[in-house]
Design a protein around this motif. Structure first.
Motif, PDB file in Angstrom:
ATOM      1  N   GLY A  29      -2.720 -10.066  11.877  1.00 26.27           N
ATOM      2  CA  GLY A  29      -2.294 -10.179  10.743  1.00 26.27           C
ATOM      3  C   GLY A  29      -3.201  -9.362   9.865  1.00 26.27           C
ATOM      4  N   ALA A  30      -2.886  -8.820   8.428  1.00 21.94           N
ATOM      5  CA  ALA A  30      -2.512  -8.214   7.276  1.00 21.94           C
ATOM      6  C   ALA A  30      -4.291  -8.577   7.024  1.00 21.94           C
ATOM      7  CB  ALA A  30      -2.122  -7.698   6.481  1.00 21.94           C
ATOM      8  N   VAL A  31      -5.430  -7.470   7.877  1.00 22.43           N
ATOM      9  CA  VAL A  31      -7.327  -7.462   6.759  1.00 22.43           C
ATOM     10  C   VAL A  31      -6.908  -6.135   6.084  1.00 22.43           C
ATOM     11  CG1 VAL A  31      -9.057  -7.723   7.371  1.00 22.43           C
ATOM     12  CG2 VAL A  31      -7.281  -8.900   8.266  1.00 22.43           C
ATOM     13  N   LEU A  32      -7.440  -6.217   4.852  1.00 18.16           N
ATOM     14  CA  LEU A  32      -7.112  -5.036   3.986  1.00 18.16           C
ATOM     15  C   LEU A  32      -5.675  -4.278   4.060  1.00 18.16           C
ATOM     16  CD1 LEU A  32     -11.144  -3.764   5.159  1.00 18.16           C
ATOM     17  CD2 LEU A  32     -10.374  -4.970   2.884  1.00 18.16           C
ATOM     18  N   GLY A  33      -4.710  -5.009   4.166  1.00 16.73           N
ATOM     19  CA  GLY A  33      -3.567  -4.330   4.324  1.00 16.73           C
ATOM     20  C   GLY A  33      -3.711  -3.863   5.074  1.00 16.73           C
ATOM     21  N   THR A  34      -3.365  -3.892   6.685  1.00 15.29           N
ATOM     22  CA  THR A  34      -3.361  -3.674   7.774  1.00 15.29           C
ATOM     23  C   THR A  34      -3.691  -4.173   9.301  1.00 15.29           C
ATOM     24  OG1 THR A  34      -5.332  -1.287   7.077  1.00 15.29           O
ATOM     25  CG2 THR A  34      -4.438  -2.038   9.269  1.00 15.29           C
ATOM     26  N   ASN A  35      -2.679  -4.429   9.961  1.00 15.73           N
ATOM     27  CA  ASN A  35      -2.841  -4.616  11.625  1.00 15.73           C
ATOM     28  C   ASN A  35      -4.142  -4.108  11.950  1.00 15.73           C
ATOM     29  OD1 ASN A  35      -0.148  -5.049   9.577  1.00 15.73           O
ATOM     30  ND2 ASN A  35       0.208  -7.192  10.420  1.00 15.73           N
ATOM     31  N   TRP A  36      -4.247  -4.449  11.930  1.00 21.54           N
ATOM     32  CA  TRP A  36      -5.371  -3.915  12.888  1.00 21.54           C
ATOM     33  C   TRP A  36      -5.181  -3.531  14.166  1.00 21.54           C
ATOM     34  CZ3 TRP A  36      -8.614  -0.192  10.322  1.00 21.54           C
ATOM     35  CH2 TRP A  36      -8.809  -0.399   9.527  1.00 21.54           C
ATOM     36  N   ALA A  37      -4.467  -5.258  14.968  1.00 27.16           N
ATOM     37  CA  ALA A  37      -4.319  -4.806  16.297  1.00 27.16           C
ATOM     38  C   ALA A  37      -3.155  -3.441  17.074  1.00 27.16           C
ATOM     39  CB  ALA A  37      -3.656  -6.095  16.611  1.00 27.16           C
ATOM     40  N   ALA A 152       3.830  -3.716  10.098  1.00 24.40           N
ATOM     41  CA  ALA A 152       2.479  -3.420  11.035  1.00 24.40           C
ATOM     42  C   ALA A 152       2.543  -2.372   9.592  1.00 24.40           C
ATOM     43  CB  ALA A 152       2.134  -3.220  12.447  1.00 24.40           C
ATOM     44  N   LYS A 153       1.664  -2.204   9.084  1.00 28.88           N
ATOM     45  CA  LYS A 153       1.169  -1.308   7.789  1.00 28.88           C
ATOM     46  C   LYS A 153      -0.377  -1.196   8.201  1.00 28.88           C
ATOM     47  CE  LYS A 153       3.935  -3.949   4.759  1.00 28.88           C
ATOM     48  NZ  LYS A 153       4.954  -4.443   5.978  1.00 28.88           N
ATOM     49  N   LEU A 154      -0.461  -0.154   7.863  1.00 32.70           N
ATOM     50  CA  LEU A 154      -1.840   0.605   7.374  1.00 32.70           C
ATOM     51  C   LEU A 154      -2.594   0.686   5.631  1.00 32.70           C
ATOM     52  CD1 LEU A 154      -4.814   2.421   9.056  1.00 32.70           C
ATOM     53  CD2 LEU A 154      -3.167   4.415   8.122  1.00 32.70           C
ATOM     54  N   PHE A 155      -3.737  -0.119   5.481  1.00 32.10           N
ATOM     55  CA  PHE A 155      -3.466   0.275   3.695  1.00 32.10           C
ATOM     56  C   PHE A 155      -2.242  -0.186   3.168  1.00 32.10           C
ATOM     57  CE2 PHE A 155      -6.508   2.702   5.667  1.00 32.10           C
ATOM     58  CZ  PHE A 155      -7.829   1.519   5.505  1.00 32.10           C
ATOM     59  N   THR A 156      -1.236  -1.145   3.980  1.00 31.96           N
ATOM     60  CA  THR A 156      -0.281  -1.470   2.707  1.00 31.96           C
ATOM     61  C   THR A 156       1.396  -1.145   3.341  1.00 31.96           C
ATOM     62  OG1 THR A 156      -0.765  -0.561   0.915  1.00 31.96           O
ATOM     63  CG2 THR A 156      -1.077  -2.870   0.894  1.00 31.96           C
ATOM     64  N   ALA A 157       0.881   0.835   3.690  1.00 33.56           N
ATOM     65  CA  ALA A 157       1.916   1.321   4.450  1.00 33.56           C
ATOM     66  C   ALA A 157       2.496   0.947   5.405  1.00 33.56           C
ATOM     67  CB  ALA A 157       1.373   3.056   3.889  1.00 33.56           C
ATOM     68  N   PRO A 158       3.838   0.717   5.826  1.00 30.21           N
ATOM     69  CA  PRO A 158       4.815   0.359   7.081  1.00 30.21           C
ATOM     70  C   PRO A 158       3.919   2.003   8.231  1.00 30.21           C
ATOM     71  CG  PRO A 158       5.734  -0.097   5.286  1.00 30.21           C
ATOM     72  CD  PRO A 158       5.184   0.602   4.611  1.00 30.21           C
ATOM     73  N   ILE A 159       3.387   1.473   9.262  1.00 33.99           N
ATOM     74  CA  ILE A 159       3.263   2.471  10.323  1.00 33.99           C
ATOM     75  C   ILE A 159       4.634   2.728  10.839  1.00 33.99           C
ATOM     76  CG2 ILE A 159       1.272   1.509  11.401  1.00 33.99           C
ATOM     77  CD1 ILE A 159       3.008   0.247  13.565  1.00 33.99           C
ATOM     78  N   ALA A 160       5.926   2.651  10.089  1.00 34.50           N
ATOM     79  CA  ALA A 160       7.334   3.217  10.533  1.00 34.50           C
ATOM     80  C   ALA A 160       7.594   3.506   9.448  1.00 34.50           C
ATOM     81  CB  ALA A 160       8.086   2.506  10.997  1.00 34.50           C
ATOM     82  N   GLY A 161       7.131   3.693   8.422  1.00 35.01           N
ATOM     83  CA  GLY A 161       7.476   4.370   6.853  1.00 35.01           C
ATOM     84  C   GLY A 161       7.337   5.594   7.106  1.00 35.01           C
ATOM     85  N   LYS A 162       7.665   6.789   6.338  1.00 30.13           N
ATOM     86  CA  LYS A 162       7.173   8.348   6.209  1.00 30.13           C
ATOM     87  C   LYS A 162       7.579   9.198   4.824  1.00 30.13           C
ATOM     88  CE  LYS A 162      12.529   9.838   7.716  1.00 30.13           C
ATOM     89  NZ  LYS A 162      12.800   8.070   8.670  1.00 30.13           N
ATOM     90  N   PHE A 163       6.982  10.483   4.699  1.00 24.90           N
ATOM     91  CA  PHE A 163       6.556  10.392   3.249  1.00 24.90           C
ATOM     92  C   PHE A 163       8.340  10.920   3.377  1.00 24.90           C
ATOM     93  CE2 PHE A 163       7.150  14.237   0.430  1.00 24.90           C
ATOM     94  CZ  PHE A 163       5.754  14.332  -0.256  1.00 24.90           C
ATOM     95  N   GLY A 164       9.008  11.681   3.910  1.00 23.98           N
ATOM     96  CA  GLY A 164      10.548  11.604   3.642  1.00 23.98           C
ATOM     97  C   GLY A 164      11.466  10.358   3.341  1.00 23.98           C
ATOM     98  N   SER A 165      10.699   8.640   3.673  1.00 16.29           N
ATOM     99  CA  SER A 165      11.483   7.753   3.561  1.00 16.29           C
ATOM    100  C   SER A 165      12.799   7.561   2.355  1.00 16.29           C
ATOM    101  CB  SER A 165      10.362   6.457   3.715  1.00 16.29           C
ATOM    102  OG  SER A 165      10.599   6.162   5.163  1.00 16.29           O
TER     103      SER A 165
END
Length: 339
Positions: A29-37, A152-165
């Motif tokens: 699960g998300a800890v600090l907005g991040t799915n560390w696994a 899955a997110k890194l500091f609430t930003a999805p790892i599948a997202g991109k700058f040009g989404s």
């Protein structure tokens, strides 16, 4: 040509590491907005690939050392065949073949990692929560693993997202566009900086090549690739940028270790030129101070040897140098006039 085997391999390594981190208690699960696994699974995908490619990396360093040792001969060929490009290329290829040096070996590790990068790019792009069950189980994923990675997110930003989404893509990922752009923008800048540093670290240790083609490749690696990432980084998913940054950090550490173990030849300066002549005579070296860059310092002057004094011949009386010295002449007094 189908690339499914790459997608299966990348997915298998990614899922294996995710299961390993989940098994040892890293929260999914998300800890600090991040799915560390999932973040650690991407990081250790880099570690796995770099361990596999480590022997190739060592061959790259050795090949660069061989190319560096051949620089005086390359320069001599350039002077000999100045203006005759075709003959020069033939002579240089013959020299490389004879000395078992491969000019393309310097780029081989990077080229071998391109399929991994493309595979991860493809896998992360398909993390669409709206996919049907058939699409979610592609490349060996289970539905649960796919759904977990999709959010899955890194500091609430999805790892599948991109700058040009697009707005539609952000809505599917349930992501905030501003957050994704800030996180992706920061990571792209870090990606550009670490890419530049990896090339700069190698060039500072090995020097600029004398061969124009090699020098062009070095300039492309140092300036061209980091600059291109400013544009191409906008289409990279955040998970792919994490992979790239981690790979650069791993490269910096690995190059530092290998360059210590296989240092540059002692007769080659950072500029790639030899500091000793063919007979081994010392040449003027460049001083490297802050204000002394580019200046040449002459070699230290040597004192002339003192002349040897011949000893007395056998049987001759020793001479006292003090007796041989003439006494200082006394001043003559004027004679008294008579009378």
């Amino acid at each position: 040509m189908s690339l499914d085997w790459i997608y299966f391999a990348i997915s298998w390594i990614l899922l294996l590491w995710h299961q390993a981190w989940d098994a040892i208690g890293v929260p999914d699960g998300a800890v600090l907005g991040t799915n560390w696994a999932w973040i650690l699974a991407i990081i250790f995908l880099v570690v796995t690939v770099r361990v596999i490619l480590f022997p190739v990396f060592v061959k790259q360093i050795k090949s660069q050392r061989a190319m560096q040792a051949l620089q005086p001969q390359v320069k001599a060929l350039q002077e000999k065949h100045k203006g005759d490009r075709e003959t020069l290329q033939k002579e240089m290829m013959e020299l490389y073949r004879k000395e078992k040096a491969n000019p393309l070996m310097g780029c081989l590790p990077m080229f071998l990692q391109i399929p991994v990068f493309l595979g991860l790019f493809h896998v992360l792009r398909r993390l669409n929560p709206d996919k049907g069950e058939t699409g979610k189980t592609l490349y060996g994923w289970t539905v649960e693993q796919f759904d977990s990675a999709s959010v899955a997110k890194l500091f609430t930003a999805p790892i599948a997202g991109k700058f040009g989404s697009s707005a539609e893509e952000l809505a599917r990922l349930d992501a905030d566009g501003t957050t994704v752009k800030i996180m992706a923008g920061i990571l792209v800048l870090v990606m550009m900086g670490t890419t530049y540093l990896t090339s700069r670290q190698m060039i500072l240790k090995t020097g600029w090549a004398e061969d124009p083609q090699q020098r062009m490749i070095q300039r492309l690696m140092l300036y061209g690739i980091p600059a291109s990432l400013l544009i191409s980084g906008a289409i990279f998913p955040i998970g792919v940028i994490i992979y790239w940054v981690t790979n650069n950090m791993f490269t910096l550490a690995q190059q530092q270790w290998v360059l210590r173990k296989f240092p540059p030849p002692p007769n080659v300066t950072k500029s790639g030129t030899t500091t000793t002549s063919a007979r081994g005579a010392a040449q003027p070296a460049k001083s490297g101070g802050l204000f002394g860059r580019g200046k040449t310092t002459p070699p230290a002057a040597t004192k002339p040897a003192a002349p040897k004094v011949a000893g007395p011949k056998p049987g001759a009386k020793p001479t006292n140098p003090k007796k041989g010295q003439s006494a200082s002449p006394k001043k003559s007094r004027p004679a008294k006039r008579q009378g």
